[in-house]
Design an enzyme around this catalytic site. Structure first.
Site, short mmCIF file in Angstrom:
data_model
loop_
_atom_site.label_atom_id
_atom_site.label_comp_id
_atom_site.label_asym_id
_atom_site.label_seq_id
_atom_site.Cartn_x
_atom_site.Cartn_y
_atom_site.Cartn_z
N GLY A 181 97.17 61.57 -27.83
CA GLY A 181 97.57 60.50 -26.92
C GLY A 181 98.78 59.68 -27.30
N PRO A 218 97.42 65.38 -31.59
CG PRO A 218 99.18 65.20 -33.12
CD PRO A 218 97.71 65.47 -33.03
CB CYS A 286 107.88 74.14 2.00
SG CYS A 286 109.22 75.31 2.13
CE1 TYR A 315 99.22 68.29 -21.68
CE2 TYR A 315 100.68 66.57 -22.50
CZ TYR A 315 99.50 67.26 -22.57
OH TYR A 315 98.58 66.95 -23.54
C1 LIG Z 1 95.19 66.52 -23.69
C2 LIG Z 1 94.37 66.27 -24.87
C3 LIG Z 1 94.96 65.97 -26.10
C4 LIG Z 1 96.45 65.82 -26.28
O1 LIG Z 1 96.93 64.70 -25.60
P1 LIG Z 1 98.45 64.22 -25.85
O2 LIG Z 1 98.56 63.02 -24.98
O3 LIG Z 1 99.33 65.33 -25.40
O4 LIG Z 1 98.61 63.91 -27.28
C5 LIG Z 1 94.14 65.79 -27.20
N1 LIG Z 1 92.80 65.90 -27.10
C6 LIG Z 1 92.19 66.19 -25.94
C7 LIG Z 1 90.71 66.32 -25.90
C8 LIG Z 1 92.94 66.39 -24.78
O5 LIG Z 1 92.32 66.66 -23.63
#
Ligand SMILES: *Cc1c(COP(=O)(O)O)cnc(C)c1O
Length: 357
Positions: A181, A218, A286, A315
């Site tokens: 995150g 991460p 479209c 992503y």
């Molecule tokens: C998506 C996700 C992550 C990675 O999130 P980032 O924001 O890209 O760091 C880590 N753990 C879980 C369980 C996720 O679903």
């Protein structure tokens, strides 16, 4: 892993000693192929199928981050059938607000992810009585693109209380998975914090534990700002007071603007005009939601100019699709002046190859 699952990238990370947080059997397959050690793989996700669970058990991954009671029962059953013990943790929802977009906040109540904090202790007790599972950890993932790491501290405090209560009741915790995150700088105003800030935030809570391993997941922070998406200006047009720059990049190449209203900076590959204008950068798909950027101050582009969409490494390609029969472009790895194609561009034939004629 879901931020960018290109094999060449995974191999690089594996060489650096990284593990992987996976959310499907497909990602497990890719991780193993790239040389990521099974003992460094954790498996999250609310909908693991029986086949995926069996594959992960046979691969001997570190642990399942279990997200519901029924999933726990299923894992216990399958582990029994193939005479394995499943290492598990529960993904617990610490109910803290990560102050991020509503589609990428995951640690709050009323969310499909994880187990309610209030229910966590009871479900651990139930799991501790099951024959084919071994409790090894706790897990939380509170959201994505988090710019203020203080939310991690609130989560850590709640998870630490849970750990203490579990251990007081004879359930030993070896792994503390704090999720991913950590945010990156998409806009000039974003002030992302560094991994070291995250460590400084959570360690006052966790340093009292000896012999436990902290796992971090991460995604975006590793690959996000390492990638750009390059396209070409096809046409310019105006509609009322609006200027449109029509490019060969569309929502199928980068869905984040359409999906999360997210901001990606757009720059010219070669600086040309010094004149500027306010314009939308759109693609050929479209759908009115098909845009890369809205109401941006941009150079006045010419037909044939190349543009770069920044921060597309996470992503981006991982979420790309082929709507409107648009094959996905090539992926290229760049190091200094060295350039290597790490995924060839798709052809229309690739798109049709599974269709029965
Ligand atoms: C998506 C996700 C992550 C990675 O999130 P980032 O924001 O890209 O760091 C880590 N753990 C879980 C369980 C996720 O679903």
């Amino acid at each position: 892993m879901k931020a960018n699952s290109n094999s060449a990238i995974l191999k690089l990370l594996a060489k650096l000693g990284a593990g992987a947080d996976i959310v499907s059997g497909g990602e497990l397959y890719r991780a193993l192929k790239a040389g990521i050690k099974p003992q460094k793989i954790v498996y999250s996700g609310v909908g693991k199928t029986s086949r995926e669970i069996e594959f992960a058990l046979k691969s001997n991954i570190l642990m399942f981050n279990v997200e519901s009671f029924e999933e726990l029962e299923q894992i216990n059953k399958i582990a029994g059938k193939i005479k394995k013990k499943a290492r598990i943790s529960f993904r617990v929802n610490p109910n803290v607000d990560a102050h991020t977009h509503k589609y990428i906040t995951t640690g709050k109540e009323g969310n499909k992810f994880g187990i309610r904090y209030e229910d966590a202790f009871d479900i651990y007790i139930k799991a501790s009585k099951m024959k084919n599972v071994e409790i090894v950890g706790v897990d939380s993932h509170i959201g994505s693109q988090i710019l203020d790491v203080s939310a991690f501290k609130l989560a850590a405090e709640k998870m630490s209380k849970l750990i203490d209560k579990l251990e007081a009741n004879g359930i030993k915790i070896k792994y503390i998975d704090i999720g991913g995150g950590l945010g990156i700088k998409y806009t000039a105003a974003d002030k992302p914090q560094k991994p070291v800030d995250l460590r400084k935030t959570i360690m006052p809570v966790y340093s009292k534990y000896k012999g436990k391993t902290i796992i971090v997941e991460p995604g975006r922070a590793i690959v996000g700002d390492t990638g750009i998406l390059v396209g070409e200006v096809l046409y310019r047009k105006t509609s009322g007071t609006k200027n449109f720059i029509i490019t060969n990049l569309a929502m199928n190449d980068l869905i984040r603007p359409a999906l999360y209203e997210s901001y990606h900076n757009v720059i010219p590959v070669k600086k040309s005009s010094t004149k500027q204008q306010i314009a939308d950068v759109v693609g050929p798909v479209c759908e009115s939601g098909d845009f890369i950027a809205k109401d941006r101050k941009l150079p006045v582009f010419e037909q044939g100019d190349f543009i770069a969409v920044e921060c597309a490494g996470a992503y981006g390609r991982a979420m790309a699709f082929q709507y409107n029969s648009r094959p996905r472009g090539a992926e290229v790895l760049v190091k200094g002046s060295k350039v290597k194609v790490i995924r060839k561009a798709e052809t229309i034939e690739d798109l049709m190859s599974k269709e029965v004629k």
